[in-house]
Design an enzyme around this catalytic site. Structure first.
Site, PDB file in Angstrom:
ATOM      1  N   GLY A  49      -9.392 -33.375   3.968  1.00  0.00           N
ATOM      2  CA  GLY A  49     -10.051 -34.396   4.764  1.00  0.00           C
ATOM      3  C   GLY A  49     -11.299 -34.853   4.036  1.00  0.00           C
ATOM      4  O   GLY A  49     -11.901 -34.084   3.279  1.00  0.00           O
ATOM      5  N   GLN A  54     -19.436 -39.105   2.929  1.00  0.00           N
ATOM      6  CA  GLN A  54     -19.441 -38.133   1.819  1.00  0.00           C
ATOM      7  C   GLN A  54     -19.395 -38.816   0.459  1.00  0.00           C
ATOM      8  O   GLN A  54     -19.712 -38.197  -0.554  1.00  0.00           O
ATOM      9  CB  GLN A  54     -18.255 -37.170   1.944  1.00  0.00           C
ATOM     10  CG  GLN A  54     -18.354 -36.235   3.145  1.00  0.00           C
ATOM     11  CD  GLN A  54     -17.184 -35.289   3.204  1.00  0.00           C
ATOM     12  OE1 GLN A  54     -16.140 -35.643   3.744  1.00  0.00           O
ATOM     13  NE2 GLN A  54     -17.328 -34.115   2.614  1.00  0.00           N
ATOM     14  N   CYS A  92     -16.342 -27.271   3.204  1.00  0.00           N
ATOM     15  CA  CYS A  92     -16.569 -28.717   3.134  1.00  0.00           C
ATOM     16  C   CYS A  92     -16.861 -29.108   1.692  1.00  0.00           C
ATOM     17  O   CYS A  92     -17.612 -28.411   1.003  1.00  0.00           O
ATOM     18  CB  CYS A  92     -17.759 -29.078   4.028  1.00  0.00           C
ATOM     19  SG  CYS A  92     -18.160 -30.830   4.036  1.00  0.00           S
ATOM     20  N   LEU A  93     -16.292 -30.215   1.260  1.00  0.00           N
ATOM     21  CA  LEU A  93     -16.543 -30.684  -0.109  1.00  0.00           C
ATOM     22  C   LEU A  93     -18.029 -30.943  -0.342  1.00  0.00           C
ATOM     23  O   LEU A  93     -18.488 -30.886  -1.483  1.00  0.00           O
ATOM     24  CB  LEU A  93     -15.756 -31.967  -0.379  1.00  0.00           C
ATOM     25  CG  LEU A  93     -14.223 -31.864  -0.282  1.00  0.00           C
ATOM     26  CD1 LEU A  93     -13.590 -33.227  -0.538  1.00  0.00           C
ATOM     27  CD2 LEU A  93     -13.681 -30.833  -1.253  1.00  0.00           C
ATOM     28  N   HIS A 134     -13.885 -32.039  12.411  1.00  0.00           N
ATOM     29  CA  HIS A 134     -14.790 -31.872  11.270  1.00  0.00           C
ATOM     30  C   HIS A 134     -15.153 -33.243  10.666  1.00  0.00           C
ATOM     31  O   HIS A 134     -16.331 -33.514  10.399  1.00  0.00           O
ATOM     32  CB  HIS A 134     -14.097 -30.972  10.236  1.00  0.00           C
ATOM     33  CG  HIS A 134     -14.876 -30.720   8.985  1.00  0.00           C
ATOM     34  ND1 HIS A 134     -15.314 -29.461   8.617  1.00  0.00           N
ATOM     35  CD2 HIS A 134     -15.278 -31.554   7.983  1.00  0.00           C
ATOM     36  CE1 HIS A 134     -15.959 -29.549   7.466  1.00  0.00           C
ATOM     37  NE2 HIS A 134     -15.949 -30.804   7.051  1.00  0.00           N
ATOM     38  N   GLU A 135     -14.151 -34.099  10.481  1.00  0.00           N
ATOM     39  CA  GLU A 135     -14.412 -35.388   9.815  1.00  0.00           C
ATOM     40  C   GLU A 135     -15.204 -36.337  10.721  1.00  0.00           C
ATOM     41  O   GLU A 135     -16.075 -37.070  10.240  1.00  0.00           O
ATOM     42  CB  GLU A 135     -13.105 -36.039   9.358  1.00  0.00           C
ATOM     43  CG  GLU A 135     -12.280 -35.204   8.373  1.00  0.00           C
ATOM     44  CD  GLU A 135     -13.067 -34.685   7.186  1.00  0.00           C
ATOM     45  OE1 GLU A 135     -14.029 -35.355   6.744  1.00  0.00           O
ATOM     46  OE2 GLU A 135     -12.739 -33.591   6.695  1.00  0.00           O
ATOM     47  N   HIS A 138     -18.751 -35.656  10.523  1.00  0.00           N
ATOM     48  CA  HIS A 138     -19.395 -36.293   9.362  1.00  0.00           C
ATOM     49  C   HIS A 138     -19.862 -37.711   9.698  1.00  0.00           C
ATOM     50  O   HIS A 138     -20.923 -38.146   9.251  1.00  0.00           O
ATOM     51  CB  HIS A 138     -18.424 -36.395   8.178  1.00  0.00           C
ATOM     52  CG  HIS A 138     -18.350 -35.170   7.323  1.00  0.00           C
ATOM     53  ND1 HIS A 138     -19.426 -34.664   6.642  1.00  0.00           N
ATOM     54  CD2 HIS A 138     -17.308 -34.356   7.012  1.00  0.00           C
ATOM     55  CE1 HIS A 138     -19.047 -33.596   5.955  1.00  0.00           C
ATOM     56  NE2 HIS A 138     -17.766 -33.377   6.158  1.00  0.00           N
TER      57      HIS A 138
HETATM   58 CO    CO Z   1     -16.636 -31.855   5.353  1.00  0.00          CO
END
Ligand code: CO
Length: 157
Positions: A49, A54, A92-93, A134-135, A138
């Site tokens: 995701g 991001q 998370c990235l 989660h997304e 963000h």
């Molecule tokens: Co994330």
């Protein structure tokens, strides 16, 4: 298509609420190109995701991989949640090398637009439900580390 740099915590761009995309802009080269680049970037980072903030774009676009290929969702909104919550171990990235347990709704229902501007409605459980929570966080400037109950990182090797 191109790989985009993924912003890392504590970059303040990750902490802003993203704005909705105008329906009429979805077909634009700018949004379609953003979607393609987010898909390539997510794949390059082995993510499941990714959200537009991001990659430094504060608009409500996410890419989610639910087992049938990376798919874009625009202006996603959770409109119903299960009372029951589950423990979710997340990373998370934008927070590399950090993992922890977060409480998430077991099931969610999501409304969004697809990359063609069509309305879609999803009833989700399991990993897809967690990825969307989660997304969408963000898009509201929230990272999983804000909600973590206990860190499990670094992962045991
Ligand atoms: Co994330």
């Amino acid at each position: 298509m191109s790989l985009l740099p993924v912003l890392k915590d504590p970059d303040t761009n990750l902490r802003t609420r993203s704005v909705e995309v105008d329906k009429g802009d979805i077909s634009s080269g700018r949004i379609q190109g953003l979607i393609d680049n987010m898909i390539e970037t997510m794949a390059g980072e082995n993510g499941i995701g990714i959200a537009a903030p991001q990659v430094g774009v504060k608009e409500r676009v996410v890419i989610v991989e639910m087992g049938d290929g990376p798919t874009a969702y625009i202006n996603p909104k959770i409109f119903s949640t299960s009372l029951r919550k589950v423990d979710s171990e997340e990373g998370c990235l934008s927070v590399p090398g950090v993992f922890g347990i977060v409480k998430r709704h077991k099931k969610v229902k999501v409304k969004a637009l697809d990359r063609d501007g069509n309305k879609v409605q999803l009833s989700l459980s399991g990993m897809p439900a967690i990825i969307f929570q989660h997304e969408i966080d963000h898009l509201d400037g929230v990272l999983f580390i804000d909600k973590v109950e206990r860190f499990t990182s670094p992962p045991k090797l």
